[in-house]
Design a protein around this motif. Sequence first.
Motif, PDB file in Angstrom:
ATOM      1  N   LEU A   1       7.354 -10.292   0.512  1.00 38.95           N
ATOM      2  CA  LEU A   1       6.187 -10.267   1.331  1.00 38.95           C
ATOM      3  C   LEU A   1       6.485  -9.397   2.610  1.00 38.95           C
ATOM      4  O   LEU A   1       5.691  -8.419   2.815  1.00 38.95           O
ATOM      5  N   GLU A   2       7.438  -9.329   3.452  1.00 36.46           N
ATOM      6  CA  GLU A   2       7.864  -8.436   4.272  1.00 36.46           C
ATOM      7  C   GLU A   2       8.085  -7.226   3.756  1.00 36.46           C
ATOM      8  O   GLU A   2       7.698  -6.260   4.624  1.00 36.46           O
ATOM      9  N   SER A   3       8.541  -6.825   2.571  1.00 39.39           N
ATOM     10  CA  SER A   3       8.808  -5.687   2.023  1.00 39.39           C
ATOM     11  C   SER A   3       7.861  -5.087   1.684  1.00 39.39           C
ATOM     12  O   SER A   3       7.455  -3.934   2.063  1.00 39.39           O
ATOM     13  N   VAL A   4       6.799  -5.675   1.182  1.00 40.10           N
ATOM     14  CA  VAL A   4       5.576  -4.892   0.627  1.00 40.10           C
ATOM     15  C   VAL A   4       4.931  -4.784   1.815  1.00 40.10           C
ATOM     16  O   VAL A   4       4.045  -3.636   1.952  1.00 40.10           O
ATOM     17  N   CYS A   5       4.677  -5.474   2.881  1.00 34.75           N
ATOM     18  CA  CYS A   5       3.800  -5.214   3.936  1.00 34.75           C
ATOM     19  C   CYS A   5       4.477  -4.004   4.843  1.00 34.75           C
ATOM     20  O   CYS A   5       3.849  -3.374   5.427  1.00 34.75           O
ATOM     21  N   ALA A   6       5.824  -3.788   4.677  1.00 33.09           N
ATOM     22  CA  ALA A   6       6.488  -2.771   5.407  1.00 33.09           C
ATOM     23  C   ALA A   6       5.958  -1.523   4.645  1.00 33.09           C
ATOM     24  O   ALA A   6       5.831  -0.310   5.312  1.00 33.09           O
ATOM     25  N   LEU A   7       5.845  -1.560   3.443  1.00 31.01           N
ATOM     26  CA  LEU A   7       5.290  -0.250   2.663  1.00 31.01           C
ATOM     27  C   LEU A   7       3.978  -0.187   2.833  1.00 31.01           C
ATOM     28  O   LEU A   7       3.670   1.191   3.073  1.00 31.01           O
ATOM     29  N   PHE A   8       3.157  -1.201   2.737  1.00 33.52           N
ATOM     30  CA  PHE A   8       1.848  -1.135   2.932  1.00 33.52           C
ATOM     31  C   PHE A   8       1.249  -1.864   4.197  1.00 33.52           C
ATOM     32  O   PHE A   8       0.575  -2.739   4.109  1.00 33.52           O
ATOM     33  N   PRO A   9       1.553  -1.392   5.421  1.00 32.56           N
ATOM     34  CA  PRO A   9       1.149  -1.982   6.619  1.00 32.56           C
ATOM     35  C   PRO A   9      -0.359  -2.470   6.793  1.00 32.56           C
ATOM     36  O   PRO A   9      -0.830  -3.409   7.299  1.00 32.56           O
ATOM     37  N   VAL A  10      -1.230  -1.745   6.171  1.00 29.18           N
ATOM     38  CA  VAL A  10      -2.563  -2.212   6.093  1.00 29.18           C
ATOM     39  C   VAL A  10      -2.839  -3.526   5.748  1.00 29.18           C
ATOM     40  O   VAL A  10      -3.694  -4.088   5.917  1.00 29.18           O
ATOM     41  N   LEU A  11      -2.057  -3.961   4.535  1.00 31.28           N
ATOM     42  CA  LEU A  11      -2.299  -5.210   3.978  1.00 31.28           C
ATOM     43  C   LEU A  11      -1.863  -6.225   4.961  1.00 31.28           C
ATOM     44  O   LEU A  11      -2.505  -7.238   5.001  1.00 31.28           O
ATOM     45  N   ARG A  12      -1.123  -6.059   5.896  1.00 30.02           N
ATOM     46  CA  ARG A  12      -0.566  -7.195   6.981  1.00 30.02           C
ATOM     47  C   ARG A  12      -1.856  -7.151   7.996  1.00 30.02           C
ATOM     48  O   ARG A  12      -2.450  -8.443   8.105  1.00 30.02           O
ATOM     49  N   GLU A  13      -2.562  -6.229   8.347  1.00 32.57           N
ATOM     50  CA  GLU A  13      -3.763  -6.064   9.016  1.00 32.57           C
ATOM     51  C   GLU A  13      -4.776  -6.787   8.401  1.00 32.57           C
ATOM     52  O   GLU A  13      -5.692  -7.627   8.960  1.00 32.57           O
TER      53      GLU A  13
ATOM     54  N   GLY B   1     -10.611   7.272  -9.744  1.00 28.34           N
ATOM     55  CA  GLY B   1     -11.841   7.007  -8.541  1.00 28.34           C
ATOM     56  C   GLY B   1     -11.176   6.974  -7.162  1.00 28.34           C
ATOM     57  O   GLY B   1     -12.253   6.664  -6.385  1.00 28.34           O
ATOM     58  N   LEU B   2     -10.262   7.670  -6.885  1.00 23.55           N
ATOM     59  CA  LEU B   2      -9.915   7.728  -5.355  1.00 23.55           C
ATOM     60  C   LEU B   2      -9.848   9.125  -4.732  1.00 23.55           C
ATOM     61  O   LEU B   2      -9.870   9.815  -5.554  1.00 23.55           O
ATOM     62  N   ALA B   3      -9.990   9.077  -3.262  1.00 24.36           N
ATOM     63  CA  ALA B   3     -10.375  10.392  -2.845  1.00 24.36           C
ATOM     64  C   ALA B   3      -8.903  11.067  -2.593  1.00 24.36           C
ATOM     65  O   ALA B   3      -7.970  10.196  -2.730  1.00 24.36           O
ATOM     66  N   PRO B   4      -8.706  12.303  -2.820  1.00 27.17           N
ATOM     67  CA  PRO B   4      -7.349  12.950  -2.863  1.00 27.17           C
ATOM     68  C   PRO B   4      -6.484  12.623  -1.707  1.00 27.17           C
ATOM     69  O   PRO B   4      -5.149  12.341  -1.867  1.00 27.17           O
ATOM     70  N   VAL B   5      -6.800  12.338  -0.461  1.00 30.31           N
ATOM     71  CA  VAL B   5      -6.173  11.835   0.547  1.00 30.31           C
ATOM     72  C   VAL B   5      -5.295  10.618   0.295  1.00 30.31           C
ATOM     73  O   VAL B   5      -4.138  10.367   0.512  1.00 30.31           O
ATOM     74  N   VAL B   6      -6.321   9.556  -0.325  1.00 30.44           N
ATOM     75  CA  VAL B   6      -5.558   8.435  -0.570  1.00 30.44           C
ATOM     76  C   VAL B   6      -4.565   8.756  -1.732  1.00 30.44           C
ATOM     77  O   VAL B   6      -3.606   8.093  -1.608  1.00 30.44           O
ATOM     78  N   VAL B   7      -4.879   9.317  -2.775  1.00 22.93           N
ATOM     79  CA  VAL B   7      -3.977   9.459  -3.817  1.00 22.93           C
ATOM     80  C   VAL B   7      -2.742   9.964  -3.271  1.00 22.93           C
ATOM     81  O   VAL B   7      -1.625   9.482  -3.711  1.00 22.93           O
ATOM     82  N   HIS B   8      -2.618  11.043  -2.514  1.00 24.62           N
ATOM     83  CA  HIS B   8      -1.498  11.670  -1.961  1.00 24.62           C
ATOM     84  C   HIS B   8      -0.619  10.319  -1.345  1.00 24.62           C
ATOM     85  O   HIS B   8       0.440  10.398  -1.399  1.00 24.62           O
ATOM     86  N   GLU B   9      -1.470   9.737  -0.431  1.00 25.33           N
ATOM     87  CA  GLU B   9      -0.669   8.620   0.078  1.00 25.33           C
ATOM     88  C   GLU B   9      -0.205   7.835  -0.863  1.00 25.33           C
ATOM     89  O   GLU B   9       1.138   7.258  -0.655  1.00 25.33           O
ATOM     90  N   LEU B  10      -0.871   7.220  -1.988  1.00 23.18           N
ATOM     91  CA  LEU B  10      -0.298   6.442  -2.830  1.00 23.18           C
ATOM     92  C   LEU B  10       0.923   7.124  -3.710  1.00 23.18           C
ATOM     93  O   LEU B  10       1.992   6.137  -3.947  1.00 23.18           O
ATOM     94  N   TYR B  11       0.887   8.346  -3.868  1.00 20.28           N
ATOM     95  CA  TYR B  11       2.069   9.068  -4.389  1.00 20.28           C
ATOM     96  C   TYR B  11       3.196   8.867  -3.487  1.00 20.28           C
ATOM     97  O   TYR B  11       4.427   8.797  -3.955  1.00 20.28           O
ATOM     98  N   ARG B  12       3.013   8.871  -2.125  1.00 21.75           N
ATOM     99  CA  ARG B  12       4.191   9.096  -1.290  1.00 21.75           C
ATOM    100  C   ARG B  12       4.978   7.747  -1.201  1.00 21.75           C
ATOM    101  O   ARG B  12       5.724   7.693  -1.243  1.00 21.75           O
ATOM    102  N   LYS B  13       3.980   6.508  -1.151  1.00 25.35           N
ATOM    103  CA  LYS B  13       4.516   5.188  -1.282  1.00 25.35           C
ATOM    104  C   LYS B  13       5.343   5.002  -2.434  1.00 25.35           C
ATOM    105  O   LYS B  13       6.407   4.410  -2.507  1.00 25.35           O
ATOM    106  N   LEU B  14       4.624   5.593  -3.685  1.00 27.58           N
ATOM    107  CA  LEU B  14       5.645   5.409  -5.123  1.00 27.58           C
ATOM    108  C   LEU B  14       6.915   5.901  -4.951  1.00 27.58           C
ATOM    109  O   LEU B  14       8.008   5.561  -5.484  1.00 27.58           O
ATOM    110  N   MET B  15       6.735   7.168  -4.515  1.00 28.06           N
ATOM    111  CA  MET B  15       8.058   7.899  -4.219  1.00 28.06           C
ATOM    112  C   MET B  15       9.097   7.226  -3.475  1.00 28.06           C
ATOM    113  O   MET B  15      10.340   7.280  -3.610  1.00 28.06           O
TER     114      MET B  15
END
Lengths: 293, 235
Positions: free
Chosen positions: B115-127, B165-179
């Motif tokens: 949980l710590e590590s996924v929240c570190a990757l996606f801080p918005v989920l903790r919020e 179905g996602l906006a380009p900005v969001v898609v870029h962020e998702l790719y950064r996370k996966l990379m």
Amino acid sequence: MTFTDQLLQFVLSGVMVGSIYALIALGFTMVFNATEAINFAQGEFVMLGGMSAVAFYGARVPLPLACLLAVLLVTAVGLLFERFTLAPLKRVSVMNLIIITIGGSIFLKGSAMLTWGKDAASLPSFSGDTPIRVLGATLLPQAIWILGTSLVVVAAVRLFFDHAAVGKAMRAVAANRFAATLMGIDVKLMVACSFALSAAVGAVAGIIITPVALTAFDRGTILGLKGFSAAILGGIGSGPGAVLGGLLLGVLEAMGAGFVSSGYKDAIAFLLLILMLLVRPQGLCGARGSRKA
Amino acid sequence: MLRISGLESRYGGIIALKGVDLEVRAGELVTIIGANGAGKSTLLKAVMGLVRREARAMTFEGRDIRGLSPLEIVRLGVALVPEGRQVFGPMTVADNLTMGAYLDRGRRAVVRERLESVCALFPVLRERSRQLAESLSGGEQQMLAIARALMAGPKLLLVDELSLGLAPVVVHELYRKLMALHRQGMTIVIVEQNARLALRACDRAYVLATGVVAMEGRARDLLENEAVRKAYLGG
Ligand SMILES: Nc1ncnc2c1ncn2[C@@H]1O[C@H](COP(=O)(O)OP(=O)(O)O)[C@@H](O)[C@H]1O
Ligand SMILES: [Mg+2]
């Protein structure tokens, strides 16, 4: 008796019967959430609870133990019911499921009649029969047992679904079966759990009502229909809705029977059901349309 | 890590996969691109045991997974982020994540660590942890779906239609996370219709067309390839 005393009396007995409806409605809700089907055998679990408690008690088992054994037995029946009716089927429509549960309910009712006969039976009240005065109204001690037990069961069910991992997994199955499978949740097991739980809750309702209302092999049908009406009233699929719907139905029934005529008691449930379906088909607590993705 | 050869799958009369060969090595970031209806989702579902499939061979870490159920495959360490995200809408973000670690529910310390590590990757989920999943935006739901899959502690992460179905900005962020996840050592397969982005982000690529692998190779090479440009990158 003044009018307010009378009103209080009707509300009290309405709440008592209503909490029974609430428990039955909760059973419908749990199975509906896991399968999207209405389990028309729900009322038979209620009947079986009462009848088997009577049978155990008749076999000289002490009352508390007889009640416990009855709940366990009916829980097992719930599991077997699912095992032999729903589980063997691969792909079935909701309509099929409903027809199967109706068939199953006829089977359970028939088995009860063959086992225990057609006579109505009763259990002694859990704490005697000396009425308790509440302001201008009177209350049987068993009514306190009914209210208290229902409250404990509702709270326990709530805690289970909100906090226990298996409870959450059952909600996950209700929300999205496919995704639940991806989490490694055994969907079939969760469906079986929902039947076991609904049978247990139904059995409790059937047991605690028996000292005041008697039980017989054919009592499950009408109780099941009342519980079903309560579940629809509250919004099928909603736990708080089931409880609210049950209490509301119980109180309105008691008022109707008291102020209008007791002959209309059962008609009130169905009148309410039709009204609700016309005015607010999603029920009191069913705010969302479809929750499925 | 994952080796597939001669994979076939059909829906009644429709043959969705007709002999797919594919390999994913440990630590790779692989993409599978192809037009709508090419069989990409079916391929991932076949790996997970969610659809009927037959294959000459299909192994995960050397183990034959052909006859295994989804439950068994999840247990082996394969997680799928399904097309359309499929979060548990009426449940909280926190509960969605808990469900991701359902099979490890007894191991509290491990679950907390994940949980710590996924929240570190996606801080918005903790919020948003107390919010219902259905109240999240599409991008946040996709993050939740990925995080939920990661909660199982998978060795292989399969993502179906990351950018749908996602906006380009969001898609870029998702790719950064996966990379970033890939750099930490995770083996990832991304299925995409948005070929350009996928080919830029990934090491290796497969092009799926009507149930067969039409092309495969280094993602960079496919990006330059004439046929791929014509068919999937709009010329
Ligand atoms: N549940 C299904 N029933 C019947 N046919 C399906 C089903 N799912 C997919 N198909 C068919 O299988 C083929 C591959 O579909 P899919 O794997 O979803 O493709 P993609 O993910 O590449 O868009 C398509 O022709 C599609 O129509
Ligand atoms: Mg697809």
